[in-house]
Design a protein around this motif. Structure first.
Motif, PDB file in Angstrom:
ATOM      1  N   GLY A  94      10.146   7.668 -76.449  1.00 51.31           N
ATOM      2  CA  GLY A  94       8.704   7.504 -76.445  1.00 51.31           C
ATOM      3  C   GLY A  94       8.070   8.420 -75.402  1.00 51.31           C
ATOM      4  O   GLY A  94       8.741   8.929 -74.500  1.00 51.31           O
ATOM      5  N   MET A  95       6.780   8.632 -75.580  1.00 50.67           N
ATOM      6  CA  MET A  95       6.062   9.548 -74.701  1.00 50.67           C
ATOM      7  C   MET A  95       5.703   8.881 -73.379  1.00 50.67           C
ATOM      8  O   MET A  95       5.254   7.742 -73.362  1.00 50.67           O
ATOM      9  CB  MET A  95       4.793  10.019 -75.399  1.00 50.67           C
ATOM     10  CG  MET A  95       4.145  11.199 -74.711  1.00 50.67           C
ATOM     11  SD  MET A  95       2.617  11.643 -75.543  1.00 50.67           S
ATOM     12  CE  MET A  95       3.248  12.391 -77.030  1.00 50.67           C
ATOM     13  N   ILE A  96       5.933   9.580 -72.285  1.00 51.59           N
ATOM     14  CA  ILE A  96       5.489   9.106 -70.978  1.00 51.59           C
ATOM     15  C   ILE A  96       4.341  10.031 -70.575  1.00 51.59           C
ATOM     16  O   ILE A  96       4.560  11.228 -70.373  1.00 51.59           O
ATOM     17  CB  ILE A  96       6.625   9.199 -69.931  1.00 51.59           C
ATOM     18  CG1 ILE A  96       7.886   8.477 -70.435  1.00 51.59           C
ATOM     19  CG2 ILE A  96       6.167   8.646 -68.584  1.00 51.59           C
ATOM     20  CD1 ILE A  96       9.132   8.748 -69.595  1.00 51.59           C
ATOM     21  N   PRO A  97       3.094   9.505 -70.505  1.00 54.46           N
ATOM     22  CA  PRO A  97       1.988  10.397 -70.175  1.00 54.46           C
ATOM     23  C   PRO A  97       2.199  11.056 -68.807  1.00 54.46           C
ATOM     24  O   PRO A  97       2.687  10.399 -67.885  1.00 54.46           O
ATOM     25  CB  PRO A  97       0.768   9.458 -70.143  1.00 54.46           C
ATOM     26  CG  PRO A  97       1.186   8.242 -70.897  1.00 54.46           C
ATOM     27  CD  PRO A  97       2.667   8.115 -70.696  1.00 54.46           C
ATOM     28  N   GLY A  98       1.884  12.326 -68.706  1.00 57.80           N
ATOM     29  CA  GLY A  98       2.061  13.007 -67.424  1.00 57.80           C
ATOM     30  C   GLY A  98       1.786  14.489 -67.567  1.00 57.80           C
ATOM     31  O   GLY A  98       1.722  15.016 -68.684  1.00 57.80           O
ATOM     32  N   THR A 147       8.181  20.178 -82.896  1.00 62.03           N
ATOM     33  CA  THR A 147       8.121  21.277 -83.871  1.00 62.03           C
ATOM     34  C   THR A 147       6.813  22.061 -83.801  1.00 62.03           C
ATOM     35  O   THR A 147       6.732  23.167 -84.308  1.00 62.03           O
ATOM     36  CB  THR A 147       8.275  20.761 -85.325  1.00 62.03           C
ATOM     37  OG1 THR A 147       7.226  19.826 -85.606  1.00 62.03           O
ATOM     38  CG2 THR A 147       9.614  20.088 -85.539  1.00 62.03           C
ATOM     39  N   GLN A 148       5.768  21.452 -83.252  1.00 67.27           N
ATOM     40  CA  GLN A 148       4.529  22.224 -83.088  1.00 67.27           C
ATOM     41  C   GLN A 148       3.842  21.816 -81.792  1.00 67.27           C
ATOM     42  O   GLN A 148       4.125  20.743 -81.240  1.00 67.27           O
ATOM     43  CB  GLN A 148       3.591  22.036 -84.282  1.00 67.27           C
ATOM     44  CG  GLN A 148       2.749  20.771 -84.252  1.00 67.27           C
ATOM     45  CD  GLN A 148       1.433  20.941 -85.009  1.00 67.27           C
ATOM     46  OE1 GLN A 148       1.290  21.796 -85.865  1.00 67.27           O
ATOM     47  NE2 GLN A 148       0.453  20.121 -84.675  1.00 67.27           N
ATOM     48  N   LEU A 149       2.950  22.662 -81.322  1.00 61.33           N
ATOM     49  CA  LEU A 149       2.324  22.430 -80.020  1.00 61.33           C
ATOM     50  C   LEU A 149       1.505  21.140 -80.008  1.00 61.33           C
ATOM     51  O   LEU A 149       0.645  20.930 -80.857  1.00 61.33           O
ATOM     52  CB  LEU A 149       1.415  23.615 -79.697  1.00 61.33           C
ATOM     53  CG  LEU A 149       0.650  23.501 -78.375  1.00 61.33           C
ATOM     54  CD1 LEU A 149       1.610  23.608 -77.198  1.00 61.33           C
ATOM     55  CD2 LEU A 149      -0.421  24.569 -78.282  1.00 61.33           C
ATOM     56  N   LEU A 150       1.800  20.256 -79.066  1.00 58.68           N
ATOM     57  CA  LEU A 150       0.974  19.076 -78.813  1.00 58.68           C
ATOM     58  C   LEU A 150       0.655  19.101 -77.323  1.00 58.68           C
ATOM     59  O   LEU A 150       1.459  18.646 -76.491  1.00 58.68           O
ATOM     60  CB  LEU A 150       1.720  17.790 -79.217  1.00 58.68           C
ATOM     61  CG  LEU A 150       0.963  16.474 -79.000  1.00 58.68           C
ATOM     62  CD1 LEU A 150      -0.350  16.441 -79.769  1.00 58.68           C
ATOM     63  CD2 LEU A 150       1.831  15.278 -79.406  1.00 58.68           C
ATOM     64  N   PRO A 151      -0.507  19.666 -76.964  1.00 57.72           N
ATOM     65  CA  PRO A 151      -0.795  19.854 -75.547  1.00 57.72           C
ATOM     66  C   PRO A 151      -0.656  18.549 -74.761  1.00 57.72           C
ATOM     67  O   PRO A 151      -1.106  17.500 -75.207  1.00 57.72           O
ATOM     68  CB  PRO A 151      -2.247  20.348 -75.541  1.00 57.72           C
ATOM     69  CG  PRO A 151      -2.436  20.963 -76.883  1.00 57.72           C
ATOM     70  CD  PRO A 151      -1.595  20.142 -77.820  1.00 57.72           C
ATOM     71  N   GLY A 152       0.010  18.611 -73.626  1.00 57.08           N
ATOM     72  CA  GLY A 152       0.166  17.434 -72.770  1.00 57.08           C
ATOM     73  C   GLY A 152       1.407  16.616 -73.044  1.00 57.08           C
ATOM     74  O   GLY A 152       1.744  15.731 -72.266  1.00 57.08           O
ATOM     75  N   ALA A 153       2.098  16.902 -74.167  1.00 55.62           N
ATOM     76  CA  ALA A 153       3.251  16.071 -74.519  1.00 55.62           C
ATOM     77  C   ALA A 153       4.540  16.605 -73.898  1.00 55.62           C
ATOM     78  O   ALA A 153       5.557  16.772 -74.565  1.00 55.62           O
ATOM     79  CB  ALA A 153       3.383  15.987 -76.041  1.00 55.62           C
TER      80      ALA A 153
END
Ligand SMILES: NC(=O)c1ccc[n+]([C@@H]2O[C@H](COP(=O)([O-])OP(=O)(O)OC[C@H]3O[C@@H](n4cnc5c(N)ncnc54)[C@H](OP(=O)(O)O)[C@@H]3O)[C@@H](O)[C@H]2O)c1
Length: 262
Positions: A94-98, A147-153
């Motif tokens: 899962g994603m950890i915001p940061g 697979t594609q740019l997700l800024p901040g991830a």
């Protein structure tokens, strides 16, 4: 279509809630026995009893998959309880915001260990058992940030891209044992964990979580988020006997949020 999953034994990592739980239910609906793991006992027990109600064998193992020891424990317990293993679903993560500036060593270790190394270690400890079958399946769950740019991830892009590479390597290594290894790549899936995650992400982007959710929905071709069960149904086909000639692939289930042509 009969997926040929009846009486097969499956281990699904991180499956007391969210996508993992939906995968466990989809497999149980097809008659597979399932072993699932998580850290929180209460939620794990609840999910296990819901799975048992479908008439299959369901086992819950409390394990922290941020270490090799936890991954090994889960696989060993799953096999001890189910007797054998034909299917491994590497879902935990899962994603950890940061941001680059505020993510320190501890956060990076958690992100890499849970989103990438857990799949490596569970595969390591499950592979020899999976080889004891006429056919077996490994399914990795990544995400479109690989697979594609997700800024901040940051916390998912790097491990997801690594896991897609690992997926291809394992497909090559295990193909001669008739074990297929594939990867599904979800987009925006309406899991509970998106509640707090969406709040944190909205704060960073100076918006509300409702606006953030709408914004993501509008980036998809279908104009909406998916329910976890939609991913569960795809996963059940991916690990089924019917899906016999697909290996080393990455299949997106993202409502068209990715826009590349090749
Ligand atoms: N939801 C999405 O929109 C989305 C999009 C793209 C990709 N994905 C990917 O799909 C997968 C599942 O995501 P999700 O949203 O369904 O997650 P989730 O709702 O947060 O559920 C995570 C599950 O894993 C368990 N877990 C978390 N850390 C663990 C650890 N260290 N050891 C053992 N179990 C652990 C949790 O239980 P405990 O907390 O009790 O341990 C829970 O059962 C992840 O790999 C994620 O990157 C999700």
């Amino acid at each position: 279509m009969d997926l040929g999953l009846k009486n097969k034994n499956a281990a699904i990592t991180g499956a007391s809630q969210g996508i993992g739980e939906a995968v466990a239910h989809a497999l149980a609906n097809e008659g597979s026995n399932v072993a699932i793991c998580a850290r929180n006992k209460e939620r794990l027990d609840q999910t296990v009893s819901e799975l048992k109600a479908k008439g299959v064998k369901a086992v819950g193992v409390i394990a922290d998959l941020s270490s090799e020891e936890g991954c090994q424990l889960f696989i060993e317990e799953a096999i001890k309880e189910l007797g054998s293993l034909q299917i491994l679903v590497n879902n935990v993560g899962g994603m950890i915001p940061g941001t680059l500036a505020n993510m320190g060593e501890d956060t990076w270790a958690r992100a890499i260990n849970v989103n990438l190394m857990a799949a490596v270690y569970t595969t390591k400890h499950a592979a020899e058992h999976l080889k004891n079958n006429d056919w077996a399946r490994i399914l990795n769950v990544t995400g479109f940030s690989g697979t594609q740019l997700l800024p901040g991830a940051l916390s998912t892009t790097i491990p997801n891209a690594g896991l897609i590479g690992f997926n291809k390597l394992m497909a090559n290594e295990l193909g001669s044992s008739n074990i297929t290894v594939n990867n599904i790549c979800p987009g925006m899936i309406n899991t509970e964990s998106w509640g707090p995650r969406g709040e944190a992400m909205a704060k960073v982007r100076n918006t509300t979580s409702e606006e953030l959710r709408k914004g993501f929905a509008s980036q998809t071709m279908l104009g909406r988020w998916a329910e976890p069960s939609e991913v569960g149904d795809l996963a059940a086909f991916m690990v089924s006997e019917r899906n016999s000639y697909m290996t080393g692939t990455t299949v997106e289930i993202c409502g068209g949020i990715t826009k590349y042509i090749s």
